[in-house]
Design an enzyme around this catalytic site. Structure first.
Site, short mmCIF file in Angstrom:
data_model
loop_
_atom_site.label_atom_id
_atom_site.label_comp_id
_atom_site.label_asym_id
_atom_site.label_seq_id
_atom_site.Cartn_x
_atom_site.Cartn_y
_atom_site.Cartn_z
N SER A 151 5.88 -6.40 3.46
CA SER A 151 6.62 -6.16 3.40
C SER A 151 7.03 -4.81 3.67
CB SER A 151 6.00 -5.52 1.32
OG SER A 151 7.51 -5.71 0.75
N THR A 152 6.91 -3.39 3.02
CA THR A 152 7.56 -2.44 4.04
C THR A 152 6.92 -1.68 5.07
OG1 THR A 152 8.35 -1.25 1.13
CG2 THR A 152 8.13 -0.12 3.24
N HIS A 157 9.40 -9.02 2.84
CA HIS A 157 10.21 -8.65 1.82
C HIS A 157 11.35 -8.04 2.44
CE1 HIS A 157 7.06 -8.40 -0.68
NE2 HIS A 157 6.68 -9.90 -1.07
N MET A 209 3.94 -2.63 -0.62
CA MET A 209 3.59 -1.63 -1.49
C MET A 209 3.35 -3.09 -2.46
SD MET A 209 3.61 1.02 -3.14
CE MET A 209 4.57 1.98 -3.12
N ASP A 224 1.82 -8.57 -3.73
CA ASP A 224 1.78 -10.10 -3.67
C ASP A 224 0.75 -9.82 -2.40
OD1 ASP A 224 3.37 -11.85 -3.26
OD2 ASP A 224 5.23 -11.38 -2.17
#
Length: 350
Positions: free
Chosen positions: A168-169, A195, A288, A291
């Site tokens: 993600s991030t 993401h 973050m 997931d």
């Protein structure tokens, strides 16, 4: 709790006011200055030493990408980019993320956005997240042997291997560091959930494809998956993998988000858990939240020979998703991002 100090850099006086008002509404954030272009922004960064910077991409005098490179070289600070949804905007955003920006926010109405208030919660959340990001892991941290678990061999039963990566991030830069080190003749198939909203994953895949020896592409529904290729889920679509005879095919669909995510790492991991004739490797990188953890649990439950790898805290921009995997599932391996590709090669070539 201390307030995080924010510098807003944007060529539009209207946008500087809107963004500042949104950020100042959050009790944990405070705008300590604004700047009208990258050149002005660099002076303000040096003078004000903000905790986070919001940075427009398209500006006169000095554009956002040039300013970002100079900021990261001279005054490393977490940066959130403001991006338009155009193809050019998406390309510039991906470039910014691979040059060290933490995340980005869409200007939903184009270059001068009149409905940024609709995404005010997202702006404040991302700014606070960026304020705690790990933007400068040292070489010593990345090399410190004490930070990783020992390599645990796994008895794979099959000739074919699928590697599923969730991130993600901080993901675009992390994926670049992994995929650029995977050799052209890699004997595994890679599927990736990053993401990211629609329209940005295609630019991400195209840029990674230029940097990697293996083929990297945004996957299409029904596409047959090949060895030595990496396939990225389209933004706002789930990616699942199913077997068709001896081949693998992508299922790209828009069912409901899973715990707020579409694409979902859990959904991808759960789908490969059902592949009975493939060795499985699950990888969780920076991001973050958690997931991937539930999907990894199911992978282990259905196939105990599944090999799980987590990025170490030393290099993860946001140590959320990999931390959850470490604490909840106990992965086989924990590695800094610069050694993840090496681990994948070792696992697959055994």
């Amino acid at each position: 709790m201390q307030k995080f100090k924010v510098l807003v850099i944007d060529d539009s006086a209207f946008m500087r006011k809107v963004i500042s008002d949104i950020i100042n509404q959050d009790k944990h954030l405070e705008v300590i200055g604004t700047a009208r272009n990258g050149e002005d922004g660099l002076k303000k960064v040096k003078q004000l030493k903000p905790d986070v910077i919001t940075l427009d991409i398209e500006m006169p005098v000095m554009d956002g990408l040039t300013a970002l490179r100079l900021i990261m070289e001279e005054y490393p600070t977490p940066v959130i980019m403001l991006s338009s949804l155009t193809y050019e905007g998406a390309n510039s955003t991906i470039t910014a993320l691979q040059h060290g920006a933490i995340d980005f926010i869409n200007k939903t109405s184009g270059p001068i956005s009149l409905d940024l208030n609709k995404v005010s919660e997202e702006i404040c959340s991302k700014v606070k997240q960026a304020a705690t990001a790990n933007i400068e892991p040292s070489d010593e941290q990345a090399k410190d042997q004490d930070t990783y678990t020992e390599f645990q061999p796994q008895q794979f039963k099959h000739n074919e291997t699928i590697i599923a990566i969730g991130v993600s991030t901080g993901g675009p830069k992390a994926l670049q560091q992994v995929l650029s080190k995977v050799p052209r003749q890699f004997d595994g198939t890679i599927v990736i959930v990053q993401h990211m909203p629609a329209k940005f994953t295609k630019s991400l895949a195209e840029r990674l494809d230029r940097l990697a020896e293996i083929k990297v592409k945004e996957v299409q529904n029904g596409e047959l998956l090949k060895k030595g290729h990496a396939y990225i889920a389209p933004g706002d679509y789930h990616l699942q993998v199913k077997s068709i005879g001896r081949s693998l095919a992508a299922v790209v669909e828009q069912t409901e988000p899973v715990k707020g995510h579409r694409p979902s790492v859990n959904r991808l991991f759960e789908s490969i858990a059902d592949l009975s004739t493939f060795n499985k490797v699950g990888v969780v990188l920076t991001g973050m939240g958690s997931d991937g953890t539930d999907g990894a649990k199911l992978l282990r439950e259905k196939d105990p020979s599944t090999y799980l790898i987590a990025e170490s805290q030393q290099t993860a921009v946001i140590y959320g998703m990999p931390k959850s995997l470490v604490e909840e599932v106990n992965p086989n391996l924990i590695r800094p991002i610069n050694l993840i590709a090496e681990a994948l090669i070792e696992v697959v070539e055994r």
